[in-house]
Design an enzyme around this catalytic site. Structure first.
Site, short mmCIF file in Angstrom:
data_model
loop_
_atom_site.label_atom_id
_atom_site.label_comp_id
_atom_site.label_asym_id
_atom_site.label_seq_id
_atom_site.Cartn_x
_atom_site.Cartn_y
_atom_site.Cartn_z
N ASP A 166 -2.71 -10.56 -2.49
CA ASP A 166 -3.27 -10.05 -1.23
C ASP A 166 -4.73 -9.63 -1.51
OD1 ASP A 166 -2.12 -8.66 1.58
OD2 ASP A 166 -3.88 -7.65 0.74
N ASP A 214 -4.61 -12.65 3.33
CA ASP A 214 -5.86 -12.20 3.95
C ASP A 214 -7.09 -12.49 3.09
OD1 ASP A 214 -4.78 -10.37 2.19
OD2 ASP A 214 -4.73 -8.71 3.61
N HIS A 222 -6.36 -7.18 -0.55
CA HIS A 222 -6.51 -5.74 -0.78
C HIS A 222 -5.75 -5.34 -2.05
CE1 HIS A 222 -6.85 -6.29 3.66
NE2 HIS A 222 -7.88 -5.47 3.49
N HIS A 231 0.82 -1.23 0.00
CA HIS A 231 0.00 0.00 0.00
C HIS A 231 0.85 1.27 0.00
CE1 HIS A 231 -3.71 -2.17 0.45
NE2 HIS A 231 -3.37 -2.67 1.63
#
Ligand SMILES: [Zn+2]
Length: 340
Positions: free
Chosen positions: A160, A247, A162, A123
Site C-alpha cells: 500500500d 493506492d 501509505h 493503519h
C-alpha cells in the site's frame, strides 16, 4: 485446489458518506472480476472473526468501544475514520476473512487466496482506529497463524502506498514476523522511516523502505526483486501475506506514485516465485486503492499473477538494482548478511 476469493456483503454496509474509502470500491472489483470469469477463483463468504482471535491484537475494551459507537449509529473516530451502523459487522468479517485465508492456504484447501473487504486494516493500532481502519485484519491473521496454527515465522509485505503503521507497531518487538513496507514518503501517516528497524528481539525484522513521490513500476519491481525477495529467502517464512493496497497506482489521487497494473502483477509474480521456492503458502489482504477502475484492474492483475502461467525463472534479476534498492540492501546487511 482452486484459489479462493473471500468476500462478504457486509463490506457494502460500512457507510462512510462522501469519502474515498467507499462501498463503490467493492462494486468495481466485483464487476471487473465478473467480466473476467473470476479468473478461476472460487468465491467464498467470510465468517465473522472469533472474538478471541481479534482480541489477540485488539484489547476487549477497544473492540467493545468500536461496537458501541457502531451500534449507536456511528460517527467520526477521527477526521478520516468514519463508523456507521454496519461498520462493526463489516470489520468483523474483514478480519474473519483474513483469518479464514490463513486457514485455507495453510491447510492446503486453496493454492492462493485473496481476502477483499472494507474497511481496510493496516493503519489500525491495538487501541486506536485511524486512516480509515478499525481492526488490523492482516495483523490479526498473522498472529492467528503464529498462535493458533503454531507457526514460527510469518512475512508480511505491505505495498500500500501509505506506511502500514499499525502492523509495524504490533510486531515491532517480534522476531516471528518480518514486516516489510514500501511506501511513499512524505505521506500520511508520517511514520515508516528507514531508520525504524524494530525493537528488542525484533530489531531487523521491521523493514521500512520509503520511496519518493513519482516512483513507478521500475523502482517498485527493483525493490521487490532485490530487497524483499532476498529478505524472504533469508527469513524463510512459513506463510507470506501481502497487505495489498493499490493506492500507489498512477490514477490514484491520494498519493503521487506511478505504479500500473503491470507493476502490481510483476510484484505478485516475484512473491509467487519466492513462495513456491520456499514451499510457503501465500495470500493477499486488500488495503487501500481509491481510483475505482485502477483498483479493480490491479486486484485482477494480482490474482491473475498468482494463478496464471508461472513466470519464466529468469525473470528474477531482470530488473536492475535501483539506487534505493542498493541503499536498502546496504542498510539491511547489518541484520541480514545475505543482502551485503
Ligand atoms: Zn493506503
Amino acid at each position: 485446489m482452486p484459489p479462493v476469493f473471500l468476500e462478504h456483503p457486509s463490506s457494502l454496509e460500512h457507510e462512510t458518506g462522501p469519502h474515498p474509502e467507499r462501498p463503490a470500491r467493492m462494486v468495481a472489483i466485483e464487476r471487473e472480476l465478473t467480466s473476467r470469469g473470476w479468473l478461476g477463483f472460487e468465491r467464498m463468504r467470510s465468517p465473522v472473526i472469533e472474538r478471541s482471535a481479534l482480541e489477540a491484537v485488539h484489547p476487549e475494551a477497544y473492540v467493545e468501544a468500536i461496537r458501541r459507537v457502531s451500534l449507536a449509529g456511528g460517527g467520526h473516530l477521527d477526521p478520516d475514520t468514519v463508523v456507521s451502523e454496519g461498520s462493526f459487522d463489516a470489520a468483523l468479517h474483514a478480519a474473519g476473512g483474513a483469518v479464514r485465508l490463513v486457514e485455507l492456504v495453510l491447510d492446503g484447501e486453496a493454492d492462493f487466496a485473496f481476502s477483499a473487504h472494507r474497511p481496510p486494516g493496516h493503519h489500525a493500532l491495538p487501541q486506536r482506529a485511524m486512516g480509515f481502519c478499525l481492526f488490523n485484519s492482516v495483523a490479526v491473521a498473522a498472529r492467528y497463524a503464529l498462535g493458533r496454527c503454531g507457526l514460527d515465522r510469518v512475512m508480511i509485505l505491505d505495498w500500500d502506498v501509505h506506511h502500514g503503521n499499525g502492523t509495524n507497531d504490533i510486531f515491532h518487538a517480534s522476531d516471528q514476523v518480518l514486516f516489510v513496507s514500501i511506501h511513499q514518503s512524505p505521506l500520511y501517516p508520517g511514520t515508516g522511516r528507514a531508520s525504524d528497524v524494530g525493537s528488542g528481539d525484533g530489531r531487523g525484522f521491521t523493514v521500512n523502505v520509503p520511496v519518493p513521490p513519482g516512483s513507478g513500476d521500475p523502482l517498485y519491481e527493483s525493490l521487490v526483486q532485490h530487497v524483499v525477495v532476498p529478505l524472504g529467502r533469508s527469513f524463510e517464512p512459513q506463510l507470506v501475506l501481502i497487505s495489498a493496497g493499490y493506492d500507489a497506482h498512477r490514477d490514484d489521487v491520494l498519493a503521487g506514485c506511478e505504479v500500473t497494473e503491470a507493476g502490481f502483477a510483476a510484484m505478485a509474480r516475484a512473491m509467487r516465485r519466492l513462495c513456491s521456492s520456499l514451499g510457503a503458502p501465500l495470500g493477499a489482504v486488500l488495503e487501500g486503492g481509491y481510483a475505482l477502475g485502477a483498483l479493480a484492474r490491479s486486484v485482477a492483475a494480482t490474482m491473475e499473477a498468482f494463478v496464471g502461467p508461472p513466470a519464466l525463472a529468469d525473470e528474477d534479476g531482470a530488473v536492475g538494482v535501483a539506487p534505493l534498492a542498493r541503499e536498502a540492501r546496504e542498510r539491511l546487511s547489518e541484520y541480514w548478511g545475505a543482502l551485503g
